[in-house]
Motif scaffolding. Structure first.
Motif, PDB file in Angstrom:
ATOM      1  N   ALA A  67       3.548  94.545  10.426  1.00  0.00           N
ATOM      2  CA  ALA A  67       3.460  96.081  10.778  1.00  0.00           C
ATOM      3  C   ALA A  67       1.887  96.539  10.559  1.00  0.00           C
ATOM      4  CB  ALA A  67       4.370  97.152  10.302  1.00  0.00           C
ATOM      5  N   ALA A  68       1.558  95.843   9.371  1.00  0.00           N
ATOM      6  CA  ALA A  68       0.074  96.201   8.721  1.00  0.00           C
ATOM      7  C   ALA A  68      -1.034  95.992   9.826  1.00  0.00           C
ATOM      8  CB  ALA A  68      -0.231  95.240   7.451  1.00  0.00           C
ATOM      9  N   PRO A  69      -1.872  97.184   9.831  1.00  0.00           N
ATOM     10  CA  PRO A  69      -2.942  97.205  10.617  1.00  0.00           C
ATOM     11  C   PRO A  69      -4.066  96.048  10.303  1.00  0.00           C
ATOM     12  CG  PRO A  69      -3.136  98.971   9.320  1.00  0.00           C
ATOM     13  CD  PRO A  69      -1.840  98.489   8.899  1.00  0.00           C
ATOM     14  N   ALA A  70      -4.617  95.317  11.331  1.00  0.00           N
ATOM     15  CA  ALA A  70      -5.932  94.454  11.045  1.00  0.00           C
ATOM     16  C   ALA A  70      -6.901  95.230  10.298  1.00  0.00           C
ATOM     17  CB  ALA A  70      -6.072  93.671  12.246  1.00  0.00           C
ATOM     18  N   PRO A  71      -7.501  94.462   9.544  1.00  0.00           N
ATOM     19  CA  PRO A  71      -8.553  95.139   8.863  1.00  0.00           C
ATOM     20  C   PRO A  71      -9.923  95.058   9.769  1.00  0.00           C
ATOM     21  CG  PRO A  71      -8.597  92.861   7.902  1.00  0.00           C
ATOM     22  CD  PRO A  71      -7.273  93.347   8.787  1.00  0.00           C
TER      23      PRO A  71
ATOM     24  N   TYR B 108     -13.460  98.072  18.491  1.00  0.00           N
ATOM     25  CA  TYR B 108     -13.706  98.699  19.951  1.00  0.00           C
ATOM     26  C   TYR B 108     -12.561  98.961  20.615  1.00  0.00           C
ATOM     27  CZ  TYR B 108     -18.763  97.841  19.712  1.00  0.00           C
ATOM     28  OH  TYR B 108     -20.127  97.536  19.606  1.00  0.00           O
ATOM     29  N   ASP B 109     -11.515  97.979  20.657  1.00  0.00           N
ATOM     30  CA  ASP B 109     -10.027  98.092  21.439  1.00  0.00           C
ATOM     31  C   ASP B 109      -9.006  97.845  20.673  1.00  0.00           C
ATOM     32  OD1 ASP B 109     -11.033  95.394  21.320  1.00  0.00           O
ATOM     33  OD2 ASP B 109     -10.190  94.960  23.277  1.00  0.00           O
ATOM     34  N   GLY B 110      -9.019  97.390  19.391  1.00  0.00           N
ATOM     35  CA  GLY B 110      -7.861  97.135  18.549  1.00  0.00           C
ATOM     36  C   GLY B 110      -7.146  95.847  18.844  1.00  0.00           C
ATOM     37  N   ALA B 111      -7.955  94.961  19.689  1.00  0.00           N
ATOM     38  CA  ALA B 111      -7.351  93.848  20.041  1.00  0.00           C
ATOM     39  C   ALA B 111      -7.483  92.734  18.844  1.00  0.00           C
ATOM     40  CB  ALA B 111      -7.837  93.222  21.267  1.00  0.00           C
ATOM     41  N   THR B 112      -6.730  91.830  18.611  1.00  0.00           N
ATOM     42  CA  THR B 112      -6.668  90.419  17.728  1.00  0.00           C
ATOM     43  C   THR B 112      -6.817  89.276  18.495  1.00  0.00           C
ATOM     44  OG1 THR B 112      -5.913  91.701  15.781  1.00  0.00           O
ATOM     45  CG2 THR B 112      -6.120  89.335  15.585  1.00  0.00           C
ATOM     46  N   TRP B 113      -7.613  88.483  18.095  1.00  0.00           N
ATOM     47  CA  TRP B 113      -8.020  87.025  18.964  1.00  0.00           C
ATOM     48  C   TRP B 113      -8.128  86.214  17.761  1.00  0.00           C
ATOM     49  CZ3 TRP B 113      -7.611  87.919  24.119  1.00  0.00           C
ATOM     50  CH2 TRP B 113      -7.926  89.156  24.264  1.00  0.00           C
TER      51      TRP B 113
ATOM     52  N   ASP C 188     -12.909  83.932  22.783  1.00  0.00           N
ATOM     53  CA  ASP C 188     -12.462  85.162  23.363  1.00  0.00           C
ATOM     54  C   ASP C 188     -13.350  86.317  22.590  1.00  0.00           C
ATOM     55  OD1 ASP C 188     -10.480  84.562  25.143  1.00  0.00           O
ATOM     56  OD2 ASP C 188      -9.001  84.248  23.181  1.00  0.00           O
ATOM     57  N   VAL C 189     -14.303  85.858  22.041  1.00  0.00           N
ATOM     58  CA  VAL C 189     -15.065  86.976  21.056  1.00  0.00           C
ATOM     59  C   VAL C 189     -16.412  86.989  21.312  1.00  0.00           C
ATOM     60  CG1 VAL C 189     -15.691  87.869  18.953  1.00  0.00           C
ATOM     61  CG2 VAL C 189     -13.336  86.957  18.967  1.00  0.00           C
ATOM     62  N   ASP C 190     -17.163  88.326  21.552  1.00  0.00           N
ATOM     63  CA  ASP C 190     -18.511  88.185  21.969  1.00  0.00           C
ATOM     64  C   ASP C 190     -19.245  88.856  20.731  1.00  0.00           C
ATOM     65  OD1 ASP C 190     -18.786  87.107  24.326  1.00  0.00           O
ATOM     66  OD2 ASP C 190     -19.190  88.908  25.552  1.00  0.00           O
ATOM     67  N   ILE C 191     -20.371  88.546  20.441  1.00  0.00           N
ATOM     68  CA  ILE C 191     -21.319  89.301  19.215  1.00  0.00           C
ATOM     69  C   ILE C 191     -22.096  90.388  20.037  1.00  0.00           C
ATOM     70  CG2 ILE C 191     -22.917  89.040  17.431  1.00  0.00           C
ATOM     71  CD1 ILE C 191     -20.138  87.550  17.177  1.00  0.00           C
ATOM     72  N   ASP C 192     -21.657  91.745  19.881  1.00  0.00           N
ATOM     73  CA  ASP C 192     -21.974  92.703  20.482  1.00  0.00           C
ATOM     74  C   ASP C 192     -23.457  93.222  19.661  1.00  0.00           C
ATOM     75  OD1 ASP C 192     -22.747  94.753  22.327  1.00  0.00           O
ATOM     76  OD2 ASP C 192     -21.743  96.178  20.774  1.00  0.00           O
ATOM     77  N   HIS C 193     -24.637  93.209  20.512  1.00  0.00           N
ATOM     78  CA  HIS C 193     -25.936  93.928  20.150  1.00  0.00           C
ATOM     79  C   HIS C 193     -25.451  95.550  20.246  1.00  0.00           C
ATOM     80  CE1 HIS C 193     -27.767  90.169  20.863  1.00  0.00           C
ATOM     81  NE2 HIS C 193     -28.329  90.364  19.851  1.00  0.00           N
ATOM     82  N   LEU C 194     -25.315  96.080  19.128  1.00  0.00           N
ATOM     83  CA  LEU C 194     -24.723  97.636  19.247  1.00  0.00           C
ATOM     84  C   LEU C 194     -25.769  98.437  19.976  1.00  0.00           C
ATOM     85  CD1 LEU C 194     -22.513  99.484  17.569  1.00  0.00           C
ATOM     86  CD2 LEU C 194     -24.354 100.218  16.596  1.00  0.00           C
ATOM     87  N   VAL C 195     -26.866  98.395  19.896  1.00  0.00           N
ATOM     88  CA  VAL C 195     -27.733  99.002  20.697  1.00  0.00           C
ATOM     89  C   VAL C 195     -28.382  97.863  21.368  1.00  0.00           C
ATOM     90  CG1 VAL C 195     -30.177 100.242  20.913  1.00  0.00           C
ATOM     91  CG2 VAL C 195     -28.641 100.667  18.879  1.00  0.00           C
ATOM     92  N   PRO C 196     -27.939  97.776  22.580  1.00  0.00           N
ATOM     93  CA  PRO C 196     -28.133  96.839  23.702  1.00  0.00           C
ATOM     94  C   PRO C 196     -29.734  96.406  23.659  1.00  0.00           C
ATOM     95  CG  PRO C 196     -26.654  98.292  24.686  1.00  0.00           C
ATOM     96  CD  PRO C 196     -27.355  98.949  23.496  1.00  0.00           C
TER      97      PRO C 196
END
Length: 204
Positions: free
Chosen positions: A16-20, A97-102, A107-115
């Protein structure tokens, strides 16, 4: 029965605990972000002409065999195990961004926050290659974040006036990070971008 009940209870709590949420370095307070936003230069976005991702050398080696992507995967993940070549072989990643855990790094990208292209159109077109390299691999400021790959694709090169994280609870942090990066690199913002950031910071 007593033993089963006692052992089951912690498991229920753990599920039940939310992921950090990962916390990149350098995220300012809301008040600091608002002050920094007020100091940014508002200007019409520049031309995309001449832009190429290759002009921003990214995922450079940071130490040993570890490149920038692998460093961020380790930083933003939980219980990440890396191979001798620094590839993440196991662990879990919570995408703020979306609350998903992988549980697969693929399944994970490293986003450049400012593209990168947004940066190009707001000042980076005139930078040296060395400065663009530093921007694309910045581990000191909140410019890089591990997120769900499909969400990163949906964001594309958009600024906050055109794209916001699906999780509205992350608006505040997202805006604070965006403003920080633009401030550190003296990048301009458009009036629409400033309006969107102001609204997002007002959720803090």
């Amino acid at each position: 029965m007593v033993f089963s009940f006692l052992t089951a209870t912690p498991l229920v709590h753990a599920l039940a605990a939310p992921a950090p949420a990962p916390s990149p370095p350098g995220v300012p307070s809301a008040s600091t972000a608002k002050s920094e936003l007020a100091s940014l230069t508002v200007a019409t976005q520049g031309s995309q002409d001449g832009y190429s991702r290759a002009l921003f050398p990214h995922w450079i080696t940071q130490s040993g065999t570890c490149n920038t992507r692998e460093v961020v995967l380790k930083r933003d993940g939980t219980n990440v195990v890396q191979s001798s070549s620094c590839a993440a072989t196991s662990g879990s990643w919570y995408s703020p961004y979306d609350g998903a855990t992988w549980t697969a790094a693929s399944d994970v990208d490293i986003d450049h926050l400012v593209p990168l292209s947004n940066a190009w159109k707001s000042g980076a077109a005139s930078w040296t290659t060395a400065r663009r390299r530093a921007f694309a691999n910045d581990l000191t400021n909140p410019q890089l974040l591990a997120v769900t790959d499909s969400i990163n694709v949906s964001k594309g090169d958009s600024g906050p006036e055109d794209w916001k994280p699906p999780l509205t609870l992350y608006y505040c942090t997202y805006a604070k990070m965006w403003v920080k990066v633009k401030s550190v690199y003296s990048l301009t913002i458009t009036s629409a971008e400033k309006s969107a950031l102001t609204s997002m910071l007002n959720t803090c």
